[in-house]
Design an enzyme around this catalytic site. Structure first.
Site, short mmCIF file in Angstrom:
data_model
loop_
_atom_site.label_atom_id
_atom_site.label_comp_id
_atom_site.label_asym_id
_atom_site.label_seq_id
_atom_site.Cartn_x
_atom_site.Cartn_y
_atom_site.Cartn_z
CB SER A 190 -1.06 0.00 1.43
OG SER A 190 -0.23 -0.09 2.30
CG HIS A 218 -3.55 -0.53 -2.69
ND1 HIS A 218 -4.05 0.72 -2.29
CD2 HIS A 218 -3.30 -0.88 -1.30
CE1 HIS A 218 -3.96 1.32 -1.18
NE2 HIS A 218 -3.52 -0.07 -0.56
CE LYS A 249 -7.21 0.29 -0.02
NZ LYS A 249 -7.45 1.43 0.94
C1 PLP Z 1 -3.48 -3.39 1.72
C2 PLP Z 1 -4.91 -2.98 2.50
N1 PLP Z 1 -5.46 -3.81 2.90
C3 PLP Z 1 -6.51 -3.58 3.76
C4 PLP Z 1 -6.95 -2.12 3.98
C5 PLP Z 1 -8.04 -2.05 4.85
O1 PLP Z 1 -9.09 -1.53 3.97
P1 PLP Z 1 -10.36 -0.42 4.43
O2 PLP Z 1 -9.86 0.82 4.44
O3 PLP Z 1 -11.45 -0.55 3.05
O4 PLP Z 1 -11.02 -0.87 5.51
C6 PLP Z 1 -6.18 -1.23 3.25
C7 PLP Z 1 -6.66 0.26 3.38
O5 PLP Z 1 -5.99 1.17 3.74
C8 PLP Z 1 -4.91 -1.68 2.57
O6 PLP Z 1 -4.27 -0.74 1.93
#
Ligand code: PLP
Length: 424
Positions: A190, A218, A249
């Site tokens: 991320s 992502h 996203k």
């Molecule tokens: C790689 C990854 N997994 C999980 C999440 C968690 O998702 P959410 O923000 O939709 O709760 C994020 C969000 O920032 C992320 O970047």
């Protein structure tokens, strides 16, 4: 005897308090800034227009008429909230339709929708793993993965980011732990936007009898011909046992999912506490995600995937040509280079990153600042990211702002880290 320890003491005395106070005094805090407009390519923020290079709205669908209409329709039909768990009164036909759509898209037997992406990771890892099992996680994995591992109380064996020799050694050790083994990695990481070498990971998992889960937060709606993510792009959809994704996203909403075998999904439905003991995603969020998924799966999807990746290449090249250290796109062992919408600029020093952020903000560009623990210590980044809906002229405006800010900053503070490698 009453305790003399105040649990609130840490809120007053934590180590970041002083840094935050200093940053507030200098007005360089990059966080908690309020938007006054929709989350488009250009936004209104604190009374001024800024080019938005800090959003995960990769396909630009949050402002899409069809997605907004679908959210309205869901709101009109089902009301503002579910006021209960998916397990009880919180499942609508929309939740089920979305699960069907996601399972078909991912090519899995089933899928399960959670209220957030964070809860999807927590609810899957915290349930499918238990004490006695071992979870092998990349050191760059998202915080929600780590939280899920901790919740499970399985033995956590981290390995150094994207290092297949370390993964192999960790799997050797994990095989001796005596329980089941799950490897969990981000498909696209991320902060740095680099990609996991899934073909090699699959091969190692097979060799050591481990299951594999890939967080495609992502990558869904971005990578692969169908936009099904890194597993699709790298040709390992069959071998990735579980795939996680978010709606926050490319899917222009809020929520998350796990896609995989029906037996696992059925088990999560009756055993996953972050699925059962929280209110279901609100109808407008589910309606929006469903429409966004349908757009991704229509002929328009691949056009949008291509556009966001073209924009990423354009911004990468522009920043590189300005003499900044832009994190290289991943070169896979096959020699293939993978570009993602995340285009991070290495600054290294936390304070310099905050000062640069402020200067860019004043010049009309919003970027995200990633500091430790989101990145390794001394690895502060300006994490820029693009949307399919950024016009070239808007990206040029942002690049001009970067050029001016870099010039002025270096005149005062000395050189910033310079270019790393090739442009994509
Ligand atoms: C790689 C990854 N997994 C999980 C999440 C968690 O998702 P959410 O923000 O939709 O709760 C994020 C969000 O920032 C992320 O970047």
């Amino acid at each position: 005897m009453p305790t003399t320890v105040d649990v609130f003491a840490k809120a007053r005395e934590h180590e970041r308090g002083e840094i935050l106070r200093a940053a507030r005094e200098a007005d360089v805090v990059p966080y908690w800034r309020a938007l006054d407009s929709a989350a488009g390519p250009v936004v209104e923020m604190e009374g001024a227009e800024r080019v938005m290079l800090g959003s995960n709205n990769y396909l630009g669908l949050t402002g899409d008429e069809r997605v907004i209409r679908a959210a309205h329709d869901a709101l009109d039909r089902y009301g503002t909230g579910m006021t209960g768990s998916r397990f009880l009164n919180g499942t609508t036909l929309l939740h089920l339709e979305l699960e069907q759509e996601l399972a078909e898209w991912m090519g899995t037997e089933a899928a399960l929708v959670f209220t957030t992406g964070h809860q999807a990771n927590l609810g899957c890892l915290g349930t499918i793993l238990e004490p006695g099992d071992t979870v092998v996680a990349d050191s760059g994995d998202h915080a929600s993965i780590l939280d899920g591992c901790i919740l499970s109380r399985a033995k956590l064996r981290p390995f150094r980011h994207n290092r297949m020799d370390k993964l192999e050694r960790t799997l050797e050790r994990a095989a001796e732990d005596g329980g089941g083994v799950l490897v969990v990695v981000d498909g696209v990481f991320s902060m740095e936007g680099d990609v996991a070498p899934l073909a090699e990971i699959v091969e190692l998992c097979r060799r050591y009898g481990a299951r594999l889960m890939v967080d495609e937060a992502h990558a869904v709606g971005v990578l692969g011909a169908r936009g099904a993510g890194t597993a699709e792009l790298l040709g390992v959809e069959e071998e990735a046992d579980l795939r996680m994704g978010t709606f926050s996203k490319s899917l222009a909403s809020c929520g998350g999912f796990i896609a995989g075998p029906a037996e696992v999904i059925e088990y999560l439905k009756i055993a996953s506490r972050p699925f059962m003991f929280t209110a279901a995603g609100v109808p407008a969020a589910v309606g929006a995600a469903l429409e966004a998924a349908r757009i991704c799966r229509s002929p328009e999807g691949p056009e949008r995937f291509a556009r966001v990746l073209d924009n990423a290449r354009y911004l990468h090249r522009g920043l590189h040509e300005l003499g900044l250290h832009v994190v290289d796109p991943t070169t896979l062992p096959s020699g293939e280079t993978v570009v993602t919408p995340i285009v991070p600029v290495l600054v290294a020093d936390d304070w310099k990153a905050a000062l640069l952020w402020r200067a860019l903000y004043d010049a009309g560009v919003y970027v995200n600042v990633a500091l430790h623990p989101a990145v390794p210590p001394g690895g502060a980044l300006l994490r820029t990211s693009v949307m399919a809906t950024h016009e070239t002229a808007v990206l040029d405006r942002a690049l001009e702002a970067f050029a001016g800010v870099k010039r002025a900053f270096e005149a005062e503070h000395g050189p910033l880290p310079g270019p790393a490698g090739e442009t994509p």
